[in-house]
Enzyme design. Structure first.
Site, PDB file in Angstrom:
ATOM      1  N   TYR A  12       0.809  -1.210   0.000  1.00 35.21           N
ATOM      2  CA  TYR A  12       0.000   0.000   0.000  1.00 35.21           C
ATOM      3  C   TYR A  12       0.849   1.269   0.000  1.00 35.21           C
ATOM      4  O   TYR A  12       0.697   2.133  -0.877  1.00 35.21           O
ATOM      5  CB  TYR A  12      -0.942   0.003   1.203  1.00 35.21           C
ATOM      6  CG  TYR A  12      -1.791   1.253   1.270  1.00 35.21           C
ATOM      7  CD1 TYR A  12      -2.871   1.427   0.404  1.00 35.21           C
ATOM      8  CD2 TYR A  12      -1.507   2.264   2.188  1.00 35.21           C
ATOM      9  CE1 TYR A  12      -3.647   2.585   0.447  1.00 35.21           C
ATOM     10  CE2 TYR A  12      -2.274   3.416   2.238  1.00 35.21           C
ATOM     11  CZ  TYR A  12      -3.345   3.570   1.370  1.00 35.21           C
ATOM     12  OH  TYR A  12      -4.096   4.716   1.412  1.00 35.21           O
ATOM     13  N   LYS A  53       1.284   4.164  -3.077  1.00 37.51           N
ATOM     14  CA  LYS A  53       0.911   5.571  -2.969  1.00 37.51           C
ATOM     15  C   LYS A  53       2.120   6.480  -3.205  1.00 37.51           C
ATOM     16  O   LYS A  53       1.969   7.594  -3.732  1.00 37.51           O
ATOM     17  CB  LYS A  53       0.276   5.850  -1.601  1.00 37.51           C
ATOM     18  CG  LYS A  53      -1.090   5.194  -1.425  1.00 37.51           C
ATOM     19  CD  LYS A  53      -2.102   5.694  -2.474  1.00 37.51           C
ATOM     20  CE  LYS A  53      -3.502   5.168  -2.209  1.00 37.51           C
ATOM     21  NZ  LYS A  53      -4.492   5.664  -3.195  1.00 37.51           N
TER      22      LYS A  53
END
Length: 255
Positions: free
Chosen positions: A178, A182
């Site tokens: 994750y 990002k």
């Protein structure tokens, strides 16, 4: 049939049937925009759009899976045929990769033990999906007098914050999926901004903050409305506003 009011602002928000995306859609309609609610599930998308319409907003559901180019191309054709242009694109759809992002179940993202298939799935949505949608919508955005692209990132994308052993992220387990996805998204934002600057298309990344959503098992302390505020702000910045930036409601987020 194309709209009768050529200057009506049209916005597309991906992953907008719930959470921050839905809140952003609601706020954009309150500003007078026509908002397309992008959702993988047609029924959930239509329910969200109907709810916004019932509150007085102009919202319409479109079936959109950012990992499926066929649905993305279908939405681009729909916007072309019905409106002829797009003014705002908010790339909000994203996945965490874990069941939630709480420390109890984040162990599957620890770099040394991570499942590579899970990492690929996260990047497929959070990075490659953004490229797919953005490139499909660019011809429509180029027809707008005020084109804006907002990529929904996270404070977890900040290398500065995460590399500080005494910083606010120090208690979180390392992430190979994750957070890096990002980080890649913010880097991608800068590259799009640099390419599109000459065309007047402003491209920025937004960090909504720790928002109470399903993705964190509702452990966040901000409301979805509060989290969506920075998305909407970046969607309506003036022509002399920022591009290639990374912002939260408090201001610039360190890279």
């Amino acid at each position: 049939m194309r709209e009768q009011t050529p200057h009506q602002k049209i916005a597309l928000v991906t992953g907008a049937n719930k959470g921050i995306g839905r809140a952003a859609a609601e706020q954009l309609t309150s500003l007078g925009m026509t908002v397309l609610i992008g959702a993988r599930d047609p029924q959930r998308g239509e329910e969200a759009a109907a709810s916004i319409r019932a509150a007085g907003g102009d919202a319409h559901a479109v079936t959109l899976d950012v990992t499926d180019p066929t649905t993305v191309e279908g939405v681009a054709r729909h916007v072309e045929e019905r409106f002829g242009h797009l003014d705002v694109l908010i790339n909000n759809a994203g996945i965490t990769g874990s069941g939630q992002v709480s420390p109890e179940d984040a162990h599957d993202q620890v770099p040394s033990t991570v499942d590579l298939d899970m990492v690929r799935a996260v990047f497929e949505t959070n990075v490659f999906g953004v490229i797919t949608v953005t490139n499909a919508m660019l011809p429509l955005l180029r027809r707008s007098p005020v084109p804006r692209i907002v990529n929904v990132s996270s404070h977890a994308a900040s290398l500065t914050i995460f590399s500080d052993p005494n910083g606010p992220m120090a208690t979180l387990l390392p992430s190979a999926a994750y957070s890096p996805s990002k980080t890649a998204l913010t880097a991608l934002t800068v590259q799009y901004a640099n390419e599109l600057r000459k065309d007047g298309i402003l491209v920025n990344a937004a960090a909504p903050g720790f928002v109470d959503t399903e993705s964190n098992n509702h452990s966040g302390f901000l409301t979805t409305e509060q989290g969506a505020a920075i998305l909407v702000h970046l969607a309506i910045v003036s022509a002399d506003g920022p591009t290639a930036g990374f912002f939260s409601e408090e201001g610039p987020v360190p890279w």
